[in-house]
Design an enzyme around this catalytic site. Structure first.
Site, PDB file in Angstrom:
ATOM      1  N   GLU A 103       0.816  -1.212   0.000  1.00  0.00           N
ATOM      2  CA  GLU A 103       0.000   0.000   0.000  1.00  0.00           C
ATOM      3  C   GLU A 103       0.850   1.264   0.000  1.00  0.00           C
ATOM      4  O   GLU A 103       2.003   1.266   0.435  1.00  0.00           O
ATOM      5  CB  GLU A 103      -0.972  -0.007   1.167  1.00  0.00           C
ATOM      6  CG  GLU A 103      -0.286  -0.112   2.517  1.00  0.00           C
ATOM      7  CD  GLU A 103      -1.292  -0.121   3.667  1.00  0.00           C
ATOM      8  OE1 GLU A 103      -2.230  -0.939   3.635  1.00  0.00           O
ATOM      9  OE2 GLU A 103      -1.127   0.696   4.574  1.00  0.00           O
TER      10      GLU A 103
ATOM     11  N   CYS B  77       3.586   8.481   0.322  1.00  0.00           N
ATOM     12  CA  CYS B  77       4.236   7.616   1.307  1.00  0.00           C
ATOM     13  C   CYS B  77       4.289   6.218   0.700  1.00  0.00           C
ATOM     14  O   CYS B  77       3.257   5.652   0.353  1.00  0.00           O
ATOM     15  CB  CYS B  77       3.407   7.624   2.593  1.00  0.00           C
ATOM     16  SG  CYS B  77       3.946   6.409   3.803  1.00  0.00           S
TER      17      CYS B  77
ATOM     18  N   CYS C 221       6.572  -6.838   6.942  1.00  0.00           N
ATOM     19  CA  CYS C 221       7.665  -6.262   7.727  1.00  0.00           C
ATOM     20  C   CYS C 221       8.083  -7.246   8.809  1.00  0.00           C
ATOM     21  O   CYS C 221       7.256  -7.941   9.388  1.00  0.00           O
ATOM     22  CB  CYS C 221       7.202  -4.947   8.353  1.00  0.00           C
ATOM     23  SG  CYS C 221       8.523  -4.072   9.232  1.00  0.00           S
TER      24      CYS C 221
ATOM     25  N   CYS D 131       6.881  -4.254  15.455  1.00  0.00           N
ATOM     26  CA  CYS D 131       6.437  -3.209  16.389  1.00  0.00           C
ATOM     27  C   CYS D 131       5.010  -3.513  16.856  1.00  0.00           C
ATOM     28  O   CYS D 131       4.148  -3.859  16.058  1.00  0.00           O
ATOM     29  CB  CYS D 131       6.500  -1.833  15.722  1.00  0.00           C
ATOM     30  SG  CYS D 131       8.168  -1.369  15.287  1.00  0.00           S
TER      31      CYS D 131
ATOM     32  N   CYS E  78       1.793  -1.674  15.328  1.00  0.00           N
ATOM     33  CA  CYS E  78       1.750  -1.489  13.877  1.00  0.00           C
ATOM     34  C   CYS E  78       1.074  -2.658  13.166  1.00  0.00           C
ATOM     35  O   CYS E  78       1.392  -3.821  13.423  1.00  0.00           O
ATOM     36  CB  CYS E  78       3.171  -1.315  13.361  1.00  0.00           C
ATOM     37  SG  CYS E  78       3.259  -1.082  11.588  1.00  0.00           S
TER      38      CYS E  78
ATOM     39  N   CYS F 136      -0.465   2.606   9.044  1.00  0.00           N
ATOM     40  CA  CYS F 136       0.443   1.686   8.358  1.00  0.00           C
ATOM     41  C   CYS F 136      -0.139   0.284   8.269  1.00  0.00           C
ATOM     42  O   CYS F 136      -0.422  -0.334   9.291  1.00  0.00           O
ATOM     43  CB  CYS F 136       1.758   1.595   9.110  1.00  0.00           C
ATOM     44  SG  CYS F 136       2.450   3.181   9.461  1.00  0.00           S
TER      45      CYS F 136
END
Ligand code: SAH
Length: 347
Positions: A94, A107, A114, A118, A121, A335
């Site tokens: 995205e 962005c 990922c 975190c 997130c 995110c």
């Protein structure tokens, strides 16, 4: 099946040697580069000034040069657009388009998924799928510029993924994005956000680029940072801050510290004091982000009074601090949220 050639990830020199190896004149590379990186072509068919035979060969040998748009959500509040793109191998990524007074910003994601984990997130939820190629990073900007029909002047690498864990591809992406023969976006208008991969922050400092480095700090102690960001256990907070100072020394570019405020977690008076002390005397800028609550995560956003009190405390202590404008809240703009939703529907 042999791997297809990714011509959109090549700089002009690399493209020139590809073209001449294929028995074509070197000026063809310049033409192709212009089609891809200035006219933002979606296919080789558009490259009408190339010989038909060469075009046919490119069709066969090269990977597809455009990303497919799978979805777009447009905020009714502020015009922010969130795009979902489908990669050739079925992965989705995205990207977000935002309008600011200073220009249009995109962005982009640097990885599919990922690995950093975190806690607050949404991108961390499915883990890392793979690194994005330079072409796949460029394409997010190109497709959006074409779709919106306005020039993109700023790019932030703050979408899904850890850019400094995809270092070589990130650098090639920046080289092509800022190239005078391409979109020619100013280096100073490019920001790379990292969770603090110390060796690559130092490496980046030595590249002599004028890009902005943003560090996801989110806490003023090693313990709290490790709790929020498991990757933080790999690098000591002091080493991360030293790498930020090194970046400033080498480039003269002020580092941005990102701090996402979560209610009752890192938004107290004590947190603000601790942060002010940690950063005192540094030429830096703190960007406070009211945390964007993610369905699967337990964190809640700090209310506006708490955010403003936190900001005031920093400013009073001589730390330059701003609160990030909350764009696109009505369209899952945190995110990884849109991507997560899409992947849930595919299962
Ligand atoms: N891996 C890089 C870049 C991607 S994240 C990094 O860690 O910096 C971009 C920024 O968004 C980071 O500061 C990240 O911590 C923050 N972020 C992630 N999820 C968020 C959420 N739910 N609310 C607010 N900020 C978030």
């Amino acid at each position: 099946m042999t791997e297809k050639t990714d011509i959109k990830s090549m700089n002009l020199d690399e493209l020139t040697s590809y073209v001449t190896k294929n028995g074509e004149k070197s000026f063809r590379a310049k033409q192709m580069y212009e089609w891809m990186h200035q006219k933002l072509s979606e296919s080789v068919d558009e490259m009408t000034n190339l010989p038909a035979g060469f075009r046919a060969k490119l069709q066969q040998e090269c990977s597809c040069i455009a990303l497919r748009q799978a979805d777009v959500q447009i905020s009714k509040k502020d015009g922010t657009r969130k795009y979902l793109f489908l990669l050739e191998d079925g992965n989705v990524i995205e990207s977000v388009f935002m309008r600011y007074k200073f220009g249009n910003s995109v962005c982009i994601s640097s990885q599919a998924g990922c690995a950093m984990g975190c806690r607050f997130c949404a991108s961390a939820i499915g883990g890392l799928k793979r690194n994005l190629r330079p072409s796949e990073m460029l394409e997010q900007v190109y497709r959006i510029q074409r779709d919106v029909g306005e020039r993109i002047s700023h790019v932030v690498v703050m979408g899904t993924g850890e850019p400094l864990d995809n270092y070589e591809n990130l650098l090639k992406f920046i080289e092509i994005l800022t190239d005078a023969n391409g979109l020619h976006i100013g280096q100073r208008n490019v920001t790379v956000s990292t969770c603090g991969i110390v060796p690559n922050m130092r490496r980046l400092a030595n590249e002599k680029l004028q890009i902005t480095l943003a560090l996801s700090l989110h806490a003023f102690t090693q313990e709290k940072r490790e709790y929020l960001m498991p990757i933080a256990s790999r690098y000591d907070l002091q080493d991360v801050l030293d790498a930020c100072s090194f970046y400033f020394e080498k480039t003269g570019r002020r580092v941005t510290f990102e701090y996402a405020l979560a209610k009752g977690v890192n938004d107290s008076n004590e947190d603000a004091d601790g942060l002010a002390k940690l950063l005192s005397g540094r030429n830096c800028h703190v960007n406070l982000i009211p945390i964007n609550p993610v369905k699967e995560r337990e964190f809640k956003e700090s209310g506006q009074p708490a955010v403003l009190a936190f900001q005031n405390k920093l400013v009073k202590n001589g730390i330059n601090a701003t609160v990030r404008r909350e764009l696109g809240r009505d369209i899952d703009a945190a995110c990884g949220q849109l991507r997560k939703k899409y992947m849930d529907t595919q299962e």
